[in-house]
Design a protein around this motif. Sequence first.
Motif, PDB file in Angstrom:
ATOM      1  N   UNK A 149       0.810  -1.232   0.129  1.00  0.00           N
ATOM      2  CA  UNK A 149       0.005   0.033  -0.062  1.00  0.00           C
ATOM      3  C   UNK A 149       0.862   1.074   0.078  1.00  0.00           C
ATOM      4  N   UNK A 150       1.847   1.337   0.895  1.00  0.00           N
ATOM      5  CA  UNK A 150       2.726   2.334   0.798  1.00  0.00           C
ATOM      6  C   UNK A 150       3.519   2.539  -0.618  1.00  0.00           C
ATOM      7  N   UNK A 151       4.137   1.575  -1.153  1.00  0.00           N
ATOM      8  CA  UNK A 151       4.656   1.568  -2.524  1.00  0.00           C
ATOM      9  C   UNK A 151       3.866   2.128  -3.433  1.00  0.00           C
ATOM     10  N   UNK A 152       2.404   1.874  -3.479  1.00  0.00           N
ATOM     11  CA  UNK A 152       1.632   2.180  -4.441  1.00  0.00           C
ATOM     12  C   UNK A 152       1.290   3.635  -4.237  1.00  0.00           C
ATOM     13  N   UNK A 153       1.259   4.072  -3.075  1.00  0.00           N
ATOM     14  CA  UNK A 153       1.088   5.678  -2.801  1.00  0.00           C
ATOM     15  C   UNK A 153       2.325   6.614  -3.246  1.00  0.00           C
ATOM     16  N   UNK A 154       3.272   5.975  -3.266  1.00  0.00           N
ATOM     17  CA  UNK A 154       4.460   6.809  -3.788  1.00  0.00           C
ATOM     18  C   UNK A 154       4.533   6.928  -5.112  1.00  0.00           C
ATOM     19  N   UNK A 155       3.673   6.246  -6.026  1.00  0.00           N
ATOM     20  CA  UNK A 155       3.904   6.376  -7.434  1.00  0.00           C
ATOM     21  C   UNK A 155       3.020   7.572  -7.750  1.00  0.00           C
ATOM     22  N   UNK A 156       3.720   8.489  -8.435  1.00  0.00           N
ATOM     23  CA  UNK A 156       3.062   9.872  -8.947  1.00  0.00           C
ATOM     24  C   UNK A 156       3.131   9.553 -10.601  1.00  0.00           C
ATOM     25  N   UNK A 157       1.803   9.294 -10.725  1.00  0.00           N
ATOM     26  CA  UNK A 157       1.620   9.128 -12.408  1.00  0.00           C
ATOM     27  C   UNK A 157       1.971  10.262 -13.037  1.00  0.00           C
ATOM     28  N   UNK A 158       1.818  11.520 -12.574  1.00  0.00           N
ATOM     29  CA  UNK A 158       1.904  12.778 -13.242  1.00  0.00           C
ATOM     30  C   UNK A 158       3.290  12.940 -13.636  1.00  0.00           C
ATOM     31  N   UNK A 159       4.462  12.014 -13.251  1.00  0.00           N
ATOM     32  CA  UNK A 159       5.794  12.056 -13.596  1.00  0.00           C
ATOM     33  C   UNK A 159       6.009  11.570 -14.663  1.00  0.00           C
ATOM     34  N   UNK A 160       4.927  10.727 -15.403  1.00  0.00           N
ATOM     35  CA  UNK A 160       5.172   9.799 -16.702  1.00  0.00           C
ATOM     36  C   UNK A 160       4.712  10.924 -17.650  1.00  0.00           C
TER      37      UNK A 160
END
Length: 78
Positions: free
Chosen positions: A12-23
């Motif tokens: 869960x913590x890992x998923x929250x760290x992904x910022x799709x806006x950076x793609x």
Amino acid sequence: MTQKASAENLGSELLQTIDTEEIADNSMRRTVEILLNLIEQQQVEIKELREENQKLRDELYLRNVTLNLKLIKLVLFG
């Protein structure tokens, strides 16, 4: 904390760290967003299924205890 709970929290913590806006690529961003949503949905479903599984195990245990008590009474008291 169990290893299972620890892995779930880490996921869960890992998923929250992904910022799709950076793609940069819009198609890739949308694909990642869809995949992240699917992962979150599966996490919820897994949690619900684990809870249901535990409930069924508890019910089975109680039925076995009840059956064993009836058998003991039958053997002891006829």
